[in-house]
Design a protein around this motif. Sequence first.
Motif, PDB file in Angstrom:
ATOM      1  N   ILE A 203       0.818  -1.221   0.000  1.00 29.08           N
ATOM      2  CA  ILE A 203       0.000   0.000   0.000  1.00 29.08           C
ATOM      3  C   ILE A 203       0.850   1.269   0.000  1.00 29.08           C
ATOM      4  O   ILE A 203       0.374   2.332  -0.366  1.00 29.08           O
ATOM      5  N   MET A 204       2.125   1.158   0.402  1.00 29.75           N
ATOM      6  CA  MET A 204       3.011   2.344   0.333  1.00 29.75           C
ATOM      7  C   MET A 204       4.366   1.903  -0.215  1.00 29.75           C
ATOM      8  O   MET A 204       5.301   1.605   0.548  1.00 29.75           O
ATOM      9  N   PRO A 205       4.477   1.852  -1.572  1.00 34.17           N
ATOM     10  CA  PRO A 205       5.679   1.262  -2.169  1.00 34.17           C
ATOM     11  C   PRO A 205       6.941   2.104  -2.029  1.00 34.17           C
ATOM     12  O   PRO A 205       8.033   1.569  -1.965  1.00 34.17           O
ATOM     13  N   LYS A 206       6.803   3.428  -1.972  1.00 30.56           N
ATOM     14  CA  LYS A 206       8.005   4.272  -1.938  1.00 30.56           C
ATOM     15  C   LYS A 206       8.283   4.725  -0.516  1.00 30.56           C
ATOM     16  O   LYS A 206       7.467   5.432   0.084  1.00 30.56           O
ATOM     17  N   ARG A 207       9.450   4.325  -0.002  1.00 30.77           N
ATOM     18  CA  ARG A 207       9.819   4.667   1.378  1.00 30.77           C
ATOM     19  C   ARG A 207      11.226   5.254   1.380  1.00 30.77           C
ATOM     20  O   ARG A 207      11.966   5.153   0.407  1.00 30.77           O
ATOM     21  N   ARG A 208      11.626   5.812   2.521  1.00 31.54           N
ATOM     22  CA  ARG A 208      12.983   6.342   2.681  1.00 31.54           C
ATOM     23  C   ARG A 208      13.573   5.874   3.997  1.00 31.54           C
ATOM     24  O   ARG A 208      12.869   5.809   5.007  1.00 31.54           O
ATOM     25  N   THR A 209      14.876   5.557   3.981  1.00 35.45           N
ATOM     26  CA  THR A 209      15.561   5.205   5.232  1.00 35.45           C
ATOM     27  C   THR A 209      15.764   6.481   6.052  1.00 35.45           C
ATOM     28  O   THR A 209      15.545   7.597   5.562  1.00 35.45           O
ATOM     29  N   LEU A 210      16.246   6.306   7.298  1.00 32.88           N
ATOM     30  CA  LEU A 210      16.503   7.467   8.159  1.00 32.88           C
ATOM     31  C   LEU A 210      17.543   8.400   7.528  1.00 32.88           C
ATOM     32  O   LEU A 210      17.523   9.605   7.774  1.00 32.88           O
ATOM     33  N   ASP A 211      18.437   7.824   6.696  1.00 30.00           N
ATOM     34  CA  ASP A 211      19.453   8.654   6.016  1.00 30.00           C
ATOM     35  C   ASP A 211      18.901   9.334   4.768  1.00 30.00           C
ATOM     36  O   ASP A 211      19.632  10.017   4.054  1.00 30.00           O
ATOM     37  N   GLY A 212      17.640   9.107   4.456  1.00 30.07           N
ATOM     38  CA  GLY A 212      17.015   9.753   3.305  1.00 30.07           C
ATOM     39  C   GLY A 212      17.131   8.967   2.014  1.00 30.07           C
ATOM     40  O   GLY A 212      16.695   9.418   0.953  1.00 30.07           O
ATOM     41  N   GLU A 213      17.709   7.750   2.099  1.00 29.73           N
ATOM     42  CA  GLU A 213      17.878   6.939   0.882  1.00 29.73           C
ATOM     43  C   GLU A 213      16.531   6.327   0.478  1.00 29.73           C
ATOM     44  O   GLU A 213      15.888   5.630   1.281  1.00 29.73           O
ATOM     45  N   PRO A 214      16.070   6.566  -0.781  1.00 31.00           N
ATOM     46  CA  PRO A 214      14.785   5.985  -1.173  1.00 31.00           C
ATOM     47  C   PRO A 214      14.908   4.478  -1.423  1.00 31.00           C
ATOM     48  O   PRO A 214      15.949   4.007  -1.855  1.00 31.00           O
TER      49      PRO A 214
END
Length: 357
Positions: A203-214
Amino acid sequence: MKNKKINIGIVGCGNIAEKYLEQINNYNNIQLIGLTDIDIERAKSFSSLYNCQVYESLDKMLSDVNIDLVVNLTIHHAHAEVIEQILSSGKHVYTEKPLAMNYKDAKRIIELSKKKNLRLSSAPITYMGEMQQTAYKNLTDGLLGKIRLVYAEINHDRIENWHPNPKPFFDVGVLWDVGIYALTVCTALMGSINRVSGYGKVIMPKRRTLDGEPFKVNTPDFILALLEMNNGALLRLTCNFYANDSKQDHGIEIHGDNGMLYLGSGHDFSSPLEFIEIGGEPSIVPPIRNGYDGTEYARGLEEIADAILNNKPHRASAEHAAHVIEVMEAIDNSVKTNESIDVYSDFTQPPLMDWAR
Ligand SMILES: NC(=O)c1ccc[n+]([C@@H]2O[C@H](COP(=O)([O-])OP(=O)(O)OC[C@H]3O[C@@H](n4cnc5c(N)ncnc54)[C@H](O)[C@@H]3O)[C@@H](O)[C@H]2O)c1
């Protein structure tokens, strides 16, 4: 056996290792000897804090005759291989969940532990919490009468917002990472499952790590499953890595002919347990003893150490873990095929904790 201890080594010194290391000191039947990790610096930084030795590899740890049991806190996909290596060396295993990433591997590991006459025990052990045991005792005493419907919720938020290494968790998916908690608690308290129907979606395919890496999510971060239990009850499981601050949180509602028992959380040992009799008012069920605040992961270690030292079966059995793995595999298959899938394995429910009897 009163003063004897089980000497342990830990493999995998990431996020959850800190909790184990903090909690091991709560118990006097386990002794931490040393740590290892493929990233040796991680083991080193913990070893200075917890005053134990570092092994430069798992092989080196396994060749230490002082170690009785190895605790596997590596990442999900490494579990089966690491467990096999530990058992082959002749040491007992306690592993974080899941025991393996498929039922075939789980069965092979269990066979190896039997052949070697070694203990194999697996998290999650959250049914050993004070609130969960209070629920178990009341169910065993027949508080609800016949149970016909169970709602289990795992609204696990967005782990990329707090975990430094979230990708492996999204790779295995929400079911295998956290749905497993609700499945293990429900089956520990109410027995095995024989048929499943599942629905899953990213349901939410695009995420980012805490470092901002997609990064992209490919395994369902939302799962809905209907499970038929051998006790006749229907269990609806909902789990996701999305719902933030859900009012349903990680709650489990168990509905029987006499009323409803509500576990505020499947894994928080001190969350409230509520009973509402049919037509009655809600009341808080007093815990059998005061609850640990949160999840005491190391309770599983104290339990298996006690079982080894006193020559009795351990509660967190590999057979139970393997049953839950067969159920999760069946849910995945059902999601793919749109068909209901039968589950064949079974296990013996863990007895109540000694203090809860
Ligand atoms: N983080 C949590 O809140 C949490 C809670 C409960 C259970 N768990 C379980 O604990 C396990 C570890 O989770 P985590 O959050 O600590 O992950 P993590 O990624 O923070 O740490 C895993 C560690 O294992 C090491 N590792 C991986 N493969 C290895 C191998 N083959 N040999 C030696 N070391 C290896 C990695 O280098 C890393 O240090 C998972 O199975 C997870 O399901 C995690």
